[in-house]
Scaffold this motif. Structure first.
Motif, short mmCIF file in Angstrom:
data_model
loop_
_atom_site.label_atom_id
_atom_site.label_comp_id
_atom_site.label_asym_id
_atom_site.label_seq_id
_atom_site.Cartn_x
_atom_site.Cartn_y
_atom_site.Cartn_z
N HIS A 128 -14.68 2.83 8.30
CA HIS A 128 -14.13 4.04 8.17
C HIS A 128 -12.63 4.10 8.75
O HIS A 128 -11.92 4.71 8.23
CB HIS A 128 -15.12 5.15 9.06
N GLU A 129 -12.61 3.20 9.84
CA GLU A 129 -11.22 3.30 10.39
C GLU A 129 -10.03 2.76 9.51
O GLU A 129 -8.83 3.14 9.97
CB GLU A 129 -11.19 2.75 11.89
N GLU A 130 -10.62 1.95 8.34
CA GLU A 130 -9.24 1.45 7.56
C GLU A 130 -8.94 2.67 6.87
O GLU A 130 -7.65 2.77 6.44
CB GLU A 130 -10.24 0.50 6.54
N LEU A 131 -9.70 3.80 6.54
CA LEU A 131 -8.81 5.05 6.17
C LEU A 131 -7.76 5.40 6.89
O LEU A 131 -6.65 5.73 6.39
CB LEU A 131 -10.00 5.97 5.87
N ASP A 132 -7.81 5.22 8.30
CA ASP A 132 -6.45 5.65 9.23
C ASP A 132 -5.38 4.81 8.85
O ASP A 132 -4.39 5.19 9.05
CB ASP A 132 -7.14 5.73 10.68
N ARG A 133 -5.77 3.43 8.72
CA ARG A 133 -4.94 2.40 8.57
C ARG A 133 -4.13 2.38 7.26
O ARG A 133 -2.94 2.51 7.10
CB ARG A 133 -5.51 1.09 8.53
N ARG A 134 -4.80 2.89 6.22
CA ARG A 134 -4.20 3.14 4.95
C ARG A 134 -3.39 4.31 5.09
O ARG A 134 -2.18 4.30 4.50
CB ARG A 134 -5.08 3.07 4.10
N GLN A 135 -3.77 5.24 5.48
CA GLN A 135 -3.13 6.46 5.89
C GLN A 135 -1.78 6.34 6.55
O GLN A 135 -0.82 6.81 6.08
CB GLN A 135 -3.91 7.69 6.53
N LYS A 136 -1.68 5.48 7.62
CA LYS A 136 -0.53 5.10 8.28
C LYS A 136 0.42 4.57 7.52
O LYS A 136 1.84 4.67 7.43
CB LYS A 136 -0.88 4.21 9.37
N LEU A 137 0.06 3.55 6.40
CA LEU A 137 1.10 3.08 5.49
C LEU A 137 1.69 4.07 4.62
O LEU A 137 2.82 4.20 4.11
CB LEU A 137 0.32 1.67 4.68
N TYR A 138 0.68 4.98 3.87
CA TYR A 138 1.16 6.18 3.20
C TYR A 138 2.13 6.92 3.81
O TYR A 138 3.12 7.36 3.16
CB TYR A 138 -0.07 7.05 2.53
N SER A 139 1.98 7.16 4.92
CA SER A 139 2.85 8.04 5.91
C SER A 139 4.44 7.37 5.75
O SER A 139 5.04 8.18 6.28
CB SER A 139 2.37 8.37 7.28
N LEU A 140 4.51 6.20 5.65
CA LEU A 140 5.79 5.54 5.79
C LEU A 140 6.53 5.57 4.31
O LEU A 140 7.57 5.21 4.41
CB LEU A 140 5.44 4.08 6.09
N LEU A 141 5.76 5.90 3.45
CA LEU A 141 6.61 5.80 2.04
C LEU A 141 7.55 6.75 1.82
O LEU A 141 8.87 6.23 1.38
CB LEU A 141 5.45 5.70 0.87
N MET A 142 7.45 8.29 1.97
CA MET A 142 8.36 9.16 1.75
C MET A 142 9.53 9.03 2.78
O MET A 142 10.79 9.35 2.44
CB MET A 142 7.61 10.43 1.61
N PRO A 143 9.33 8.76 4.10
CA PRO A 143 10.53 8.48 5.05
C PRO A 143 11.48 7.63 4.45
O PRO A 143 12.75 7.89 4.60
CB PRO A 143 9.89 8.14 6.28
#
Length: 605
Positions: A128-143
């Motif tokens: 389940h925690e992989e969702l957090d890790r993937r979300q972290k990478l998504y959060s870097l795209l727009m910046p």
């Protein structure tokens, strides 16, 4: 390459970036700086964390690490493996074994890889925690994107996103594609408001499982909000082109909905109808405008004509998707094609720090916090054969060399250890201490239209599947080659056949050769057949029968260009225009599958 402010400098092919758009962006960019400056240190920490938390798993226990968490012991004792090596253990989990086989954390579901094994999607265990890790990478795209394209918070993104079929294993775990898992997660459905991540498509339209209703409602919303669209995208280039083709086929009904303010009765999903009812009102002027743009034959630059403020197309156009670039340019008038991230079912890897680069120059920076990464030097002339007993010497992330090609090997928090992904990457440069990689191709993949991947052995098997049909007419396939035709939407496989017909008076009929197309499709893997049947992302397979002697001419041409007559092998996939022209000039008949192949959502045994 880095500067003190934490903002990446521009490459020679990109305009200089601006400042961070906001404080949140500045923190994200600083995180990228810290990760890439401390690449090797972060990698050591990641490996240590993975080995510590999974020390008591059955898999690691087999190799007697005895609690060691250092690289040297790990590399000397843990073998490099393929999916086939892990399949028996994966099957145990699928069948309901809840003991800690790979991971100390419970396996939450399986992510189905588009790569196949024995005709089925691979099952990748995840936690389940992989969702957090993937979300972290998504959060870097727009910046990162905001550095190059200003004011993206002033409008919306028109993204065509879809969920795909999911199933349950005998042990009750869900098995579904990684993006379907993400879209159905609370991380996506209840994501906090971010002005840079506002979509025209309501969640209900994305989560609708019917491909037609989902595409129709997403396109309708995109047309209604056309003047607010600042960026447009899909996961793959092929997906965005399917959306344009959908508009070509359905614009009249879409305009009727907009003109009357009444949703097409073919859209029956109650949640979709409810959310569209809040958006759809009669708009004669908009319907007339879309009619004017769509009713003629000219669809060049249709994207900026309908969505005039679109600044870029957010789609993957690296690897096999590069074949779609000319068509995207035609429809978009050459809008930028940033490829923002690099990911797979097994692991999310990294992002493109120079998103406005030309597609041919795209390099991805692997973020060292996402997993532990190793690299097997790749030399096509001298392939490495590895075994459990003698693992090859792999190179660490920080130690790869610019210009060299490598195969990616990963160790993940979910418990995959030294897993051979099958991606071939080339190191182009370094960003701080972190290497940047160009995606070259998937190893051994011959044909690909969308998320399908067909290798040489599978194509050979598919052709053998037609032999029983040809045998009745005393006919055999002498030679063959193939290519992925992406000029049509959706694209489709084209197979060139040279036949030996021993009794020309009793050769195979047109109907029989059409059935050979279908027989080939029936033999291809479930990812291909799902694309044909459920997703409509792949068109009917085509066989082009060429004159006798064509493949000898092909060999003569190759030798005239310097190929060795002793080492010449018929290429099983072609893309070089002069070769295509030669083959097409020798075609004597053309055949298509007369029906769709059989496909049902996979049942896991």
């Amino acid at each position: 390459m880095a500067v003190d402010s934490g903002i990446p400098t521009a490459t020679p092919t990109t305009p200089p970036p601006g400042p961070p758009a906001c404080e949140k962006d500045a923190k994200a960019l600083q995180f990228i700086e810290e990760m890439t400056r401390n690449c090797d240190t972060v990698q050591k920490q990641v490996l240590s964390e993975i080995l510590t938390r999974n020390a008591n798993t059955e898999y690691l226990g087999r190799f007697k690490l005895n609690g060691a968490i250092d690289r040297e012991t790990f590399k000397s004792k843990i073998p490099v493996v393929t999916y086939e090596d892990l399949q028996p253990d994966i099957q145990r989990i699928a069948n309901g074994d809840r003991s800690p086989i790979f991971s100390s954390h419970p396996i939450s579901e399986f992510l189905t890889s588009s790569g196949t094994s024995a005709g089925e999607r691979k099952l990748m265990p995840t936690i389940h925690e992989e969702l957090d890790r993937r979300q972290k990478l998504y959060s870097l795209l727009m910046p990162v994107m905001n550095l190059y394209v200003p004011d993206l918070d002033k409008g919306k993104g028109l993204y065509f996103l879809f969920v795909k079929a999911e199933t349950k294993t005998p042990g009750g775990l869900l098995a579904r594609p990684v993006l379907t898992s993400y879209y159905k997660s609370e991380h996506f459905k209840n994501r906090p408001f971010d002005p840079y991540l506002v979509y025209t498509s309501p969640n209900e339209t994305i989560l609708c499982s019917d491909p037609f209703q989902s595409m129709y409602s997403q396109m309708l919303c995109g047309l209604i909000m056309r003047e607010q669209v600042l960026r447009m995208g899909a996961v793959f280039a092929s997906g965005l082109l399917r959306a344009i083709r959908f508009l070509q086929l359905n614009w009249q009904q879409l305009c009727q909905d907009i003109r009357t303010g009444t949703l097409n009765p073919k859209v029956t999903d109650p949640s979709v109808r409810e959310c569209i009812s809040k958006i759809l009102t009669p708009n004669q002027e908009l319907a007339d405008f879309i009619t004017k743009e769509c009713e003629g034959e000219n669809w060049e630059c249709i994207i900026p004509r309908i969505w005039p403020y679109t600044k870029y197309l957010d789609v993957i156009v690296t690897g096999a998707m590069a074949q779609y670039i000319p068509t995207l340019d035609y429809y978009s008038g050459g809008l930028p094609l940033p490829c923002t991230m690099y990911a797979s079912s097994e692991c999310y890897f990294g992002l493109n720090l120079y998103p406005m680069s030309k597609p041919s120059q795209v390099s991805y920076t692997i973020m060292p916090n996402m997993g532990y990464f190793e690299f097997l030097p790749h030399d096509p002339a001298n392939p490495v054969h590895f075994s459990r007993d003698s693992p090859p010497r792999l190179v660490d992330l920080a130690d790869v060399e610019v210009g060299k090609e490598y195969e990616l090997v990963i160790t993940t928090y979910s418990g995959l250890c030294r897993y051979h992904v099958g991606d071939i990457l080339q190191v182009t440069s370094f960003y701080n201490k972190a290497p940047q990689f160009k995606f070259i191709r998937r190893k051994n993949v011959l044909l690909s239209i969308d998320s399908d991947k067909t290798d040489e052995s599978e194509l050979q098997k598919a052709i053998e599947n037609t032999y029983s049909l040809l045998k009745e007419f005393n006919t055999s396939v002498v030679e063959y080659t193939s290519y992925a035709d992406t000029k049509t939407i959706p694209g489709h496989y084209v197979i060139y056949w040279e036949l030996l017909v021993k009794d020309p008076a009793n050769g195979p009929t047109r109907e029989v050769l059409d059935m050979c197309c279908l027989a080939m499709e029936e033999s291809l893997n479930s990812v291909y057949r799902q694309g044909r049947v459920a997703d409509n992302s792949i068109g009917p397979l085509e066989i082009r029968v060429v004159k006798n002697g064509t493949f000898e001419e092909l060999m003569d041409y190759a030798i005239s260009r310097g190929a060795s007559i002793n080492q010449y092998k018929v290429p099983r996939c072609v893309s070089f225009p002069p070769i295509m022209e030669l083959l097409d000039s020798r075609v004597v008949s053309v055949h298509f599958s007369p029906a769709a192949p059989h496909w049902t959502p996979e049942r896991r045994h």
